[in-house]
Scaffold this motif. Structure first.
Motif, PDB file in Angstrom:
ATOM      1  N   THR A 200       0.807  -1.220   0.000  1.00 13.81           N
ATOM      2  CA  THR A 200       0.000   0.000   0.000  1.00 13.81           C
ATOM      3  C   THR A 200       0.843   1.273   0.000  1.00 13.81           C
ATOM      4  O   THR A 200       0.379   2.314  -0.481  1.00 13.81           O
ATOM      5  CB  THR A 200      -0.941   0.030   1.213  1.00 13.81           C
ATOM      6  OG1 THR A 200      -0.170  -0.115   2.415  1.00 13.81           O
ATOM      7  CG2 THR A 200      -1.956  -1.090   1.140  1.00 13.81           C
ATOM      8  N   LEU A 201       2.068   1.214   0.518  1.00 13.99           N
ATOM      9  CA  LEU A 201       2.889   2.412   0.635  1.00 13.99           C
ATOM     10  C   LEU A 201       3.889   2.590  -0.507  1.00 13.99           C
ATOM     11  O   LEU A 201       4.161   3.706  -0.933  1.00 13.99           O
ATOM     12  CB  LEU A 201       3.670   2.392   1.958  1.00 13.99           C
ATOM     13  CG  LEU A 201       2.883   2.621   3.245  1.00 13.99           C
ATOM     14  CD1 LEU A 201       3.793   2.415   4.457  1.00 13.99           C
ATOM     15  CD2 LEU A 201       2.285   4.016   3.275  1.00 13.99           C
ATOM     16  N   GLY A 202       4.447   1.503  -0.991  1.00 12.03           N
ATOM     17  CA  GLY A 202       5.631   1.599  -1.837  1.00 12.03           C
ATOM     18  C   GLY A 202       5.373   1.967  -3.283  1.00 12.03           C
ATOM     19  O   GLY A 202       4.435   1.467  -3.909  1.00 12.03           O
ATOM     20  N   ASP A 203       6.215   2.862  -3.824  1.00 14.41           N
ATOM     21  CA  ASP A 203       6.280   3.041  -5.274  1.00 14.41           C
ATOM     22  C   ASP A 203       6.918   1.796  -5.885  1.00 14.41           C
ATOM     23  O   ASP A 203       6.449   1.279  -6.892  1.00 14.41           O
ATOM     24  CB  ASP A 203       7.112   4.276  -5.637  1.00 14.41           C
ATOM     25  CG  ASP A 203       6.467   5.558  -5.146  1.00 14.41           C
ATOM     26  OD1 ASP A 203       5.228   5.672  -5.244  1.00 14.41           O
ATOM     27  OD2 ASP A 203       7.190   6.432  -4.654  1.00 14.41           O
ATOM     28  N   ARG A 204       8.004   1.348  -5.245  1.00  9.71           N
ATOM     29  CA  ARG A 204       8.627   0.073  -5.598  1.00  9.71           C
ATOM     30  C   ARG A 204       9.038  -0.630  -4.312  1.00  9.71           C
ATOM     31  O   ARG A 204       9.216   0.000  -3.270  1.00  9.71           O
ATOM     32  CB  ARG A 204       9.849   0.271  -6.499  1.00  9.71           C
ATOM     33  CG  ARG A 204       9.513   0.640  -7.939  1.00  9.71           C
ATOM     34  CD  ARG A 204      10.732   0.619  -8.833  1.00  9.71           C
ATOM     35  NE  ARG A 204      11.795   1.447  -8.287  1.00  9.71           N
ATOM     36  CZ  ARG A 204      13.093   1.132  -8.339  1.00  9.71           C
ATOM     37  NH1 ARG A 204      13.500  -0.008  -8.868  1.00  9.71           N
ATOM     38  NH2 ARG A 204      13.984   1.959  -7.827  1.00  9.71           N
ATOM     39  N   VAL A 205       9.196  -1.951  -4.424  1.00  9.14           N
ATOM     40  CA  VAL A 205       9.457  -2.783  -3.260  1.00  9.14           C
ATOM     41  C   VAL A 205      10.603  -3.730  -3.561  1.00  9.14           C
ATOM     42  O   VAL A 205      10.665  -4.316  -4.648  1.00  9.14           O
ATOM     43  CB  VAL A 205       8.197  -3.611  -2.887  1.00  9.14           C
ATOM     44  CG1 VAL A 205       8.474  -4.500  -1.678  1.00  9.14           C
ATOM     45  CG2 VAL A 205       7.007  -2.693  -2.630  1.00  9.14           C
ATOM     46  N   ALA A 206      11.526  -3.872  -2.593  1.00  2.09           N
ATOM     47  CA  ALA A 206      12.573  -4.893  -2.669  1.00  2.09           C
ATOM     48  C   ALA A 206      12.246  -5.967  -1.643  1.00  2.09           C
ATOM     49  O   ALA A 206      12.102  -5.669  -0.452  1.00  2.09           O
ATOM     50  CB  ALA A 206      13.947  -4.290  -2.387  1.00  2.09           C
ATOM     51  N   ILE A 207      12.116  -7.210  -2.093  1.00  2.00           N
ATOM     52  CA  ILE A 207      11.821  -8.324  -1.202  1.00  2.00           C
ATOM     53  C   ILE A 207      13.114  -9.066  -0.898  1.00  2.00           C
ATOM     54  O   ILE A 207      13.851  -9.452  -1.821  1.00  2.00           O
ATOM     55  CB  ILE A 207      10.796  -9.273  -1.838  1.00  2.00           C
ATOM     56  CG1 ILE A 207       9.478  -8.531  -2.056  1.00  2.00           C
ATOM     57  CG2 ILE A 207      10.575 -10.496  -0.964  1.00  2.00           C
ATOM     58  CD1 ILE A 207       8.370  -9.384  -2.598  1.00  2.00           C
ATOM     59  N   LEU A 208      13.401  -9.251   0.409  1.00  6.12           N
ATOM     60  CA  LEU A 208      14.621  -9.922   0.845  1.00  6.12           C
ATOM     61  C   LEU A 208      14.302 -11.274   1.459  1.00  6.12           C
ATOM     62  O   LEU A 208      13.264 -11.454   2.104  1.00  6.12           O
ATOM     63  CB  LEU A 208      15.385  -9.072   1.861  1.00  6.12           C
ATOM     64  CG  LEU A 208      16.234  -7.924   1.312  1.00  6.12           C
ATOM     65  CD1 LEU A 208      15.359  -6.732   0.958  1.00  6.12           C
ATOM     66  CD2 LEU A 208      17.302  -7.507   2.319  1.00  6.12           C
TER      67      LEU A 208
END
Length: 384
Positions: A200-208
């Motif tokens: 809901t917040l991210g323009d883009r997301v990095a998943i670790l």
């Protein structure tokens, strides 16, 4: 401008264990960028290396083209907001917000002006004389945000800032944070373990996962085109169903169901005949009659979760299934490898009871295919 570039950033501890391994991505100017993953995946360590609280073992980090290797945290022009708020209990709200400006020895008039501006922005104007002990959790988090904003840094770094709030306040603060970031336009890196916050917040997301970046993409891309089974299972509630399948010349065989592959569809699958891991989003399953044709599963309803606007139905297909290879099954936490099961998200008005037999249909174009040994997504050469 505030662009952050990570090139092979790695953190290895003295005992040989890695917290972060070869992280490479770019946080664009003005972007709301999310680092998300399960506990212990390295996301907070990565954030600490960006701000300079942790040293990199190898790799490099650039802010607007300037290497941050060896640069002291106070010289990076970044402001960090912690999970624990970290506001001074003996100071008033106004004094807490003003504290970094007093350290910088700014003129009193400018300090007062900035504090008033930030307090208005965060809805704290009527609370400037109060002490933190008299504030709610959400108000304390706003004070912590205000102390970061008042510095006017190039970058905001937020480490799980909402995790101490209850569910209702988290939802409210998510919306406020999103509006605030859009209004300020400041580059923001946000750490969370909550995939709802990430989406809901991210323009883009990095998943670790285990210190390694699995995928960097927009929330929509992560959901519709996950790079591997871990991303597929981590993003989405309920998580993606994973079944073991078998591709033959013109068929995709799944537990209790078969899908017929037309010639052009078969050509679109970039893999030979043999086993395949098949992912199905819960909302892709719809009630059907057993005679509905290709792609119909049949099983017994063994659990119903009614949430008002949604209905989650757990279906036991009644057949054993061979486990996926260990490297792949570890990507699908929570999936029972010994038994074929499905979770469907249905219209809450669908009449269903525990113990009844139920048929669910899925279309071929709604399936996600993954390598049975690697767990990585199998590209489709044409739309199918």
């Amino acid at each position: 401008m505030a662009e952050i570039v990570l090139e092979g950033v790695t953190k290895q501890f003295a005992d040989g264990n890695y917290a972060v391994r070869e992280a490479s991505f770019t946080v664009r100017d003005g972007e709301f960028f999310i680092l998300v993953g399960p506990s212990g995946c390295g996301k907070s360590t990565l954030l600490n290396m960006i701000v300079g609280l942790e040293e990199m073992t190898s790799g490099n980090l650039y802010l607007d083209g300037r290497s941050m290797r060896g640069v002291d945290p106070k010289d990076r022009d970044m402001a960090m907001v912690f999970q624990s708020y970290a506001i001074y209990p003996h100071m008033s709200v106004g004094e807490n917000i003003a504290f970094p400006l007093r350290l910088a020895r700014l003129p009193g008039a400018e300090i007062d002006s900035r504090v008033a501006e930030v307090a208005e922005l965060l809805g704290l104007s009527d609370l400037l004389e109060r002490k933190p002990e008299s504030l709610s959790g959400g108000q304390r988090q706003r004070v912590a945000m205000g102390r970061a904003i008042v510095r006017r840094p190039k970058v905001f770094l937020l480490d799980e800032p909402l995790s101490n709030l209850d569910a209702q306040f988290r939802s409210q603060m998510r919306a406020e944070l999103a509006r605030l970031q859009r209004q300020l336009g400041t580059t923001t890196v946000y750490v969370t373990h909550d995939q709802t916050e990430a989406m809901t917040l991210g323009d883009r997301v990095a998943i670790l996962r285990n210190g390694e970046v699995q995928q960097v993409a927009t929330p929509r891309e992560l959901y519709s085109r996950p790079a591997n089974l871990f991303v597929a299972g981590f993003i989405g509630t309920p998580p993606m169903n994973v079944l073991r399948g078998e591709i033959t010349a013109d068929r995709l065989v799944l537990p209790t169901a078969e899908l017929t592959l037309a010639t052009d569809q078969r050509r679109g699958l970039a893999l030979p005949d043999g086993p395949v891991a098949v992912g199905i989003r819960p909302e892709a399953l719809i009630p059907a009659s057993r005679e509905a044709g290709s792609g119909v599963f049949e099983g017994t309803v063994d659990l119903i979760e009614w949430l008002g606007a949604e209905l989650f139905v757990h279906l036991d297909l009644g057949v054993a299934t061979r486990p996926l290879p260990r490297a792949v099954s570890e990507m699908t936490a929570g999936v029972r490898a010994d038994r074929a099961r499905l979770i469907a998200r249905l219209d809450p008005r669908v009449p269903v009871e525990e113990g009844q037999r139920l048929s669910l249909r899925v279309d071929l174009d709604a399936l996600h295919l993954f390598g049975p040994e690697s767990g990585f997504a199998i590209p489709r050469q044409s739309a199918i």
